[in-house]
Enzyme design. Structure first.
Site, mmCIF file in Angstrom:
data_model
loop_
_atom_site.group_PDB
_atom_site.id
_atom_site.type_symbol
_atom_site.label_atom_id
_atom_site.label_comp_id
_atom_site.label_asym_id
_atom_site.label_seq_id
_atom_site.Cartn_x
_atom_site.Cartn_y
_atom_site.Cartn_z
ATOM 1 N N LYS A 187 -87.383 -7.370 31.956
ATOM 2 C CA LYS A 187 -86.072 -6.741 32.066
ATOM 3 C C LYS A 187 -86.201 -5.379 32.748
ATOM 4 C CE LYS A 187 -82.253 -5.601 28.909
ATOM 5 N NZ LYS A 187 -81.845 -5.701 27.489
ATOM 6 N N SER A 194 -77.171 -8.028 27.720
ATOM 7 C CA SER A 194 -77.907 -7.068 28.534
ATOM 8 C C SER A 194 -79.177 -7.668 29.114
ATOM 9 C CB SER A 194 -78.240 -5.819 27.725
ATOM 10 O OG SER A 194 -79.157 -6.105 26.698
ATOM 11 N N SER A 237 -78.172 -10.961 22.839
ATOM 12 C CA SER A 237 -78.227 -11.300 24.253
ATOM 13 C C SER A 237 -79.386 -12.221 24.631
ATOM 14 C CB SER A 237 -78.288 -10.041 25.111
ATOM 15 O OG SER A 237 -79.475 -9.323 24.914
#
Length: 183
Positions: free
Chosen positions: A82, A157, A181
């Protein structure tokens, strides 16, 4: 679809460890998939394909020298991370326009542990702005769409992670979760 894309990270690690598969082959299969699906998904916002190929080649040489018993658990397995989790040399804006030029000068602990375990990051994935919203959309990278239905959002996210993993572009990834998420 390439059958390698259907294998779990642990199965890929086992095959690489046994010598049934090279890390380079695993990485190349996932890079081809990212190249095929990412223009539609917008999940991987910055790649590190050149570095990943070099790391895969080093992993394959290391396996030949050390043998399977002296390798870390994720040796040679590709992954994604991420964008809001610092990975040295990669963008680290958290999807915030004011931070769009920020490049990580260090690697976050969670990502460093994956690297120490032998994982090879292919790139960083899209997030919602400051990781606060219900979809992976921001003014730095735009919107990530759902891997199965581009008319829907990827969600959360960590939506970039979910989309690229769901599309077979990465066997696993590093995300974060407060409200669901990555579940």
């Amino acid at each position: 679809m390439d059958p390698l894309l259907l294998l779990s990270a642990t199965e890929l690690a086992a095959r690489i460890r046994r010598g049934d598969l090279t890390s380079r082959d695993a990485v190349e299969a996932h890079l081809r998939r990212i190249e095929a699906v990412n223009p539609r998904l917008n999940a991987v916002v910055q790649d590190r394909f050149v570095a990943a190929r070099a790391e895969a080649d080093r992993a394959d040489r290391r396996r030949q020298k050390r043998g399977p018993d002296r390798l870390p658990p994720l040796h040679g397995v590709p992954c994604t991370i991420k964008e809001s989790i610092a990975l040295r040399g990669m963008p680290n804006s958290g999807g915030l326009r004011a931070r769009r030029h920020v490049i990580a000068d260090h690697t976050a602990t969670a990502a460093a542990r994956l690297l120490a375990a032998g994982a090879i990051p292919l790139g960083v994935t899209n997030v919602s702005e400051l990781c606060m919203w219900m979809e992976a959309h921001n003014r730095v990278y735009g919107r990530t769409v759902n891997a199965y239905d581009p008319g829907r959002i990827a969600g959360g996210s960590s939506g970039g992670e979910g989309a690229i993993i769901g599309a077979g572009g990465s066997p696993f990834g590093l995300g974060s979760d407060i409200g669901g998420s990555i579940r």
